[in-house]
Design a protein around this motif. Structure first.
Motif, PDB file in Angstrom:
ATOM      1  N   ARG A   1      29.771  13.787  -6.102  1.00 15.56           N
ATOM      2  CA  ARG A   1      29.617  12.807  -7.170  1.00 15.56           C
ATOM      3  C   ARG A   1      28.974  13.490  -8.370  1.00 15.56           C
ATOM      4  NH1 ARG A   1      25.135  13.168  -4.599  1.00 15.56           N
ATOM      5  NH2 ARG A   1      23.163  12.711  -5.664  1.00 15.56           N
TER       6      ARG A   1
ATOM      7  N   LEU B   1      29.023   3.409  -6.601  1.00 11.43           N
ATOM      8  CA  LEU B   1      27.736   3.629  -7.262  1.00 11.43           C
ATOM      9  C   LEU B   1      27.354   2.401  -8.073  1.00 11.43           C
ATOM     10  CD1 LEU B   1      28.318   7.301  -8.504  1.00 11.43           C
ATOM     11  CD2 LEU B   1      27.325   6.532  -6.328  1.00 11.43           C
TER      12      LEU B   1
ATOM     13  N   THR C   1      32.918   4.237  -0.790  1.00 13.15           N
ATOM     14  CA  THR C   1      31.639   4.572  -1.416  1.00 13.15           C
ATOM     15  C   THR C   1      31.683   4.177  -2.878  1.00 13.15           C
ATOM     16  OG1 THR C   1      31.589   6.517   0.031  1.00 13.15           O
ATOM     17  CG2 THR C   1      29.913   6.372  -1.682  1.00 13.15           C
TER      18      THR C   1
ATOM     19  N   GLY D   1      23.821   4.601  -4.584  1.00  9.02           N
ATOM     20  CA  GLY D   1      25.131   4.337  -3.998  1.00  9.02           C
ATOM     21  C   GLY D   1      25.058   3.578  -2.691  1.00  9.02           C
TER      22      GLY D   1
ATOM     23  N   TRP E   1      30.042  12.284  -1.021  1.00 11.07           N
ATOM     24  CA  TRP E   1      28.760  12.010  -1.667  1.00 11.07           C
ATOM     25  C   TRP E   1      28.229  13.229  -2.397  1.00 11.07           C
ATOM     26  CZ3 TRP E   1      26.413   7.979  -3.331  1.00 11.07           C
ATOM     27  CH2 TRP E   1      25.051   8.014  -3.644  1.00 11.07           C
TER      28      TRP E   1
END
Length: 406
Positions: free
Chosen positions: A265, A213, A211, A196, A262
Motif C-alpha cells: 500500500r 483503507l 482490504t 485499514g 498490505w
C-alpha cells in the motif's frame, strides 16, 4: 386398530381386544388363553413398542408373571422388555425391534467422515449428502449416509440470513474497543491512508480477502483457489491469486497477504506507522503473523468476539453487495479467469464513499473530539444487526484486545 393412550388401553384391555390387536400386528387370535411361557408354534409374533410399554406398565403395577399371563407372552419377554424400557419410551411407537449395528460396521470410516464434515463446517463451507469427496476416494450409498448422520448426530443445515444476537455485554465490549482505538490514534496520529481493515469472504470454491483503507482506497483482492496449483492461464490485472488444497486462508497465506497486499500500500515500503483492524480469526493471531506485522511497524487491533457485525467495516458496508456475485447467491463453476473478473467487478462496484462512511461507523476514523460519537450509538444496537458474525467461534474476549495486540 390403534390407541395412543396407554392408560386407557390398560383399563379397557380384554381378551377380545388382545386377540384383535395381535392379529393386526402379526399375531394370532389363538393367543387367547395362553399361559405364561406357552408360545404359538405356528408362527412367530412381533410386538410394537406401544404394546411392550403396556406390558411393562402392567408388570410394574403387579409382577412379571401376572403381566405375562394377562397379555399372553412369555415371562422372559417381559423381563427383556423391562430392561429396554428407556429405549422403548424414546422409540417410535410402531417400532418392533432394534436391529443392525449400533455404531456402524466401519467405525473408522464413520469417524473420518464425521471429522471431515465438522472441519468443513468450521471453515464455513456448505456440506450436502454428496459430501464433495471425489468418487475415486470415497463412495457410499444414500442409506449409509443417512445412518451415519444419525449415528453421529449430524443434520443438514439450511443457510439463513437471520442475524445472531449481540452478546449481552456488547456495550462494555464496545466501550473497551473505542477507548483502545482512540488511545492508539491520539498516540500515533495515523493518516487516513494508514488505517485499514481486512476480512475474508468464503465462497464454495474460493476464499477472497478484501482490504480497504479509511480514505476509501481499495487494495487488490487476494483470492485463494481450492486447488493444488495456480492455473497457468494469465489472470486479469489488479488481483492476486494463490492456491491451497482446501481453499483455506492458512497462516502461510496470511503472511503472504501481508507482504504482497498490505505491505505494498502507499507508505508500506517506507514502513510508515499504520493500524490494521482484523477480526479474531485464529489463523491471523499465530506467531508468524504477529512477527510479520511487527516488522511492518504496525499496530494490530482485534475486534472483540461477537462484534464484527458492528465493528467490521467490510461486514457493515462492503461484504453485503460483494456477496451478490450471481443472481442466485451461488458461484457457478466458471473458468478461473472469469471468476477473477467477477471478483474485480464486484470490488469495483463498492464506492469509496461507502468505505469512508464505514470506517466512521465502526469508530476507526471518526472525529477524535467526540462530535461524531452519536452516530455510532444510533447505528449500533442488537435489533439492527444484519449479517452473520463469522467470528463467534473464536475464543477472544473483550478484555484480551490489548493483550492480543502486544
Amino acid at each position: 386398530f390403534y390407541y395412543t393412550d396407554l392408560k386407557y388401553l390398560e383399563s379397557a384391555w380384554s381378551d377380545e381386544i388382545r386377540s384383535n390387536y395381535l392379529m393386526k400386528n402379526g399375531g394370532s387370535s389363538g393367543a387367547k388363553g395362553l399361559n405364561a411361557g406357552q408360545l404359538s408354534k405356528q408362527q412367530r409374533r412381533s410386538y410394537d413398542a406401544n404394546f411392550k410399554l403396556m406390558v411393562i406398565n402392567a408388570a410394574e403395577a403387579s409382577n412379571n408373571c401376572q403381566a405375562a399371563k394377562r397379555y399372553g407372552v412369555a415371562e422372559c419377554r417381559v423381563r427383556y422388555w423391562r430392561a429396554q424400557k428407556e429405549r422403548l419410551q424414546n422409540a417410535n411407537t410402531m417400532r418392533k425391534a432394534f436391529r443392525g449395528p449400533k455404531s456402524g460396521c466401519f467405525r473408522e470410516i464413520d469417524t473420518r467422515v464425521s471429522e471431515y464434515v465438522s472441519e468443513k463446517r468450521n471453515e464455513g463451507m456448505p456440506i450436502t449428502r454428496a459430501l464433495k469427496i471425489p468418487p475415486t476416494e470415497f463412495k457410499a450409498s444414500l442409506g449409509w449416509c443417512k445412518r451415519m448422520m444419525r449415528r453421529n448426530g449430524l443434520a443438514l443445515r439450511r443457510k439463513t440470513s437471520l442475524a445472531q444476537c449481540l452478546p449481552s455485554d456488547f456495550r462494555e465490549k464496545l466501550l473497551s474497543y473505542q477507548r483502545y482505538v482512540l488511545g492508539l490514534r491520539k498516540k500515533h496520529h495515523y493518516p487516513l491512508d494508514q488505517m485499514g481493515n481486512a476480512d475474508q469472504t468464503p465462497k464454495s470454491r474460493i476464499t477472497v480477502t478484501l482490504t480497504c483503507l479509511a480514505d476509501g482506497t481499495k487494495l487488490p483482492p487476494y483470492v485463494v483457489l481450492r486447488r493444488k496449483t495456480i492455473p497457468k492461464e494469465p489472470m486479469p490485472p489488479g488481483i492476486i491469486v494463490r492456491a491451497q488444497e482446501k481453499g483455506w486462508m492458512e497462516t502461510e497465506l496470511v503472511v503472504d497477504w501481508l507482504k504482497v497486499v498490505w505491505g505494498r500500500r502507499r507508505g508500506g515500503l517506507r514502513k510508515t506507522r499504520n493500524m490494521l483492524v482484523l477480526d479474531a480469526f485464529r489463523g491471523r493471531l499465530t506467531e508468524p503473523v504477529k512477527k510479520q506485522l511487527h516488522s511492518m511497524n504496525r499496530d494490530l487491533v482485534i475486534i472483540p468476539g461477537g462484534m464484527t457485525s458492528q465493528l467490521q467495516v467490510l461486514d457493515v458496508v462492503v461484504n453485503k453487495p460483494f456477496n451478490a456475485l450471481t443472481p442466485t447467491g451461488r458461484i457457478q463453476k466458471p473458468a478461473v479467469r472469469l471468476l477473477c473478473e467477477w471478483v474485480l467487478q464486484a470490488w469495483d462496484a463498492v464506492s469509496s464513499e461507502s468505505i469512508i462512511n464505514g470506517f466512521r461507523k465502526c469508530y476507526i476514523s471518526n472525529a477524535m473530539d467526540g462530535s461524531e460519537d452519536n452516530v455510532l450509538w444510533e447505528e449500533v444496537g442488537p435489533a439492527e444487526q444484519h449479517e452473520e458474525d463469522r467470528s463467534d467461534e473464536s475464543d477472544s474476549e473483550p478484555s484480551e484486545a490489548e493483550d492480543l495486540c502486544e
